[in-house]
Motif scaffolding. Structure first.
Motif, PDB file in Angstrom:
ATOM      1  N   CYS A   5       0.845  -1.206   0.000  1.00 54.67           N
ATOM      2  CA  CYS A   5       0.000   0.000   0.000  1.00 54.67           C
ATOM      3  C   CYS A   5       0.876   1.251   0.000  1.00 54.67           C
ATOM      4  O   CYS A   5       0.611   2.205  -0.743  1.00 54.67           O
ATOM      5  CB  CYS A   5      -0.915   0.017   1.216  1.00 54.67           C
ATOM      6  N   ILE A  10       0.908   4.363  -2.715  1.00 57.67           N
ATOM      7  CA  ILE A  10       0.708   5.748  -2.272  1.00 57.67           C
ATOM      8  C   ILE A  10       1.890   6.609  -2.690  1.00 57.67           C
ATOM      9  O   ILE A  10       1.713   7.727  -3.197  1.00 57.67           O
ATOM     10  CB  ILE A  10       0.477   5.799  -0.750  1.00 57.67           C
ATOM     11  N   SER A  11       3.079   6.090  -2.518  1.00 58.10           N
ATOM     12  CA  SER A  11       4.287   6.829  -2.892  1.00 58.10           C
ATOM     13  C   SER A  11       4.304   7.137  -4.385  1.00 58.10           C
ATOM     14  O   SER A  11       4.613   8.262  -4.799  1.00 58.10           O
ATOM     15  CB  SER A  11       5.525   6.021  -2.498  1.00 58.10           C
ATOM     16  N   CYS A  71       1.704   7.323  -6.393  1.00 63.30           N
ATOM     17  CA  CYS A  71       0.628   8.299  -6.650  1.00 63.30           C
ATOM     18  C   CYS A  71       1.061   9.707  -6.278  1.00 63.30           C
ATOM     19  O   CYS A  71       0.854  10.660  -7.049  1.00 63.30           O
ATOM     20  CB  CYS A  71      -0.617   7.937  -5.845  1.00 63.30           C
ATOM     21  N   GLU A  72       1.638   9.849  -5.106  1.00 66.95           N
ATOM     22  CA  GLU A  72       2.061  11.173  -4.648  1.00 66.95           C
ATOM     23  C   GLU A  72       3.170  11.740  -5.530  1.00 66.95           C
ATOM     24  O   GLU A  72       3.166  12.940  -5.830  1.00 66.95           O
ATOM     25  CB  GLU A  72       2.470  11.116  -3.185  1.00 66.95           C
ATOM     26  N   TRP A 102      -3.416  16.245  -8.341  1.00 65.37           N
ATOM     27  CA  TRP A 102      -4.165  15.014  -8.580  1.00 65.37           C
ATOM     28  C   TRP A 102      -5.201  15.243  -9.686  1.00 65.37           C
ATOM     29  O   TRP A 102      -5.612  16.365  -9.948  1.00 65.37           O
ATOM     30  CB  TRP A 102      -4.881  14.588  -7.303  1.00 65.37           C
ATOM     31  N   ASP A 136      -7.992  11.572  -7.711  1.00 63.03           N
ATOM     32  CA  ASP A 136      -7.297  10.309  -7.845  1.00 63.03           C
ATOM     33  C   ASP A 136      -6.221  10.384  -8.914  1.00 63.03           C
ATOM     34  O   ASP A 136      -5.970  11.431  -9.484  1.00 63.03           O
ATOM     35  CB  ASP A 136      -8.291   9.194  -8.181  1.00 63.03           C
TER      36      ASP A 136
END
Length: 95
Positions: free
Chosen positions: A32, A36-37, A39-40, A49, A61
């Protein structure tokens, strides 16, 4: 096994709740965190985003297709090793 499932509809004379849930997490925290990393990092590189992909139900998203590492993990690990076995077990009466 940590897998359970129920059906919430009528199919060939069977009915019940269409719900599959797990008593344990299906994705480990480190996986997870990697998603997240990624995505960021993508959001930071592109100035934010995605917020305008859906007119009827706005979301904030990043499309998984835009995350190469996550997309590879999704195809090579999540689907074959986690999601498909979970669903096959949860809804085994249909297979």
């Amino acid at each position: 096994a940590a897998f359970t499932g129920r059906l919430d509809f009528e199919y060939e004379g069977r009915e019940g709740p269409l719900i599959a849930h797990s008593a344990a997490p299906l994705v480990p925290p480190e996986e997870c965190a990697a998603i997240i990393s990624e995505c960021e990092a993508r959001a930071a590189a592109l100035g934010g985003w995605t917020t305008r992909r859906h007119t009827n139900y706005p979301t904030t998203d990043v499309p998984v297709q835009r995350l190469p590492g996550t997309l590879q993990w999704f195809r090579e690990r999540l689907l074959p090793d986690v999601a498909y076995p979970f669903l096959a077990h949860a809804f085994r009466e249909f297979f």
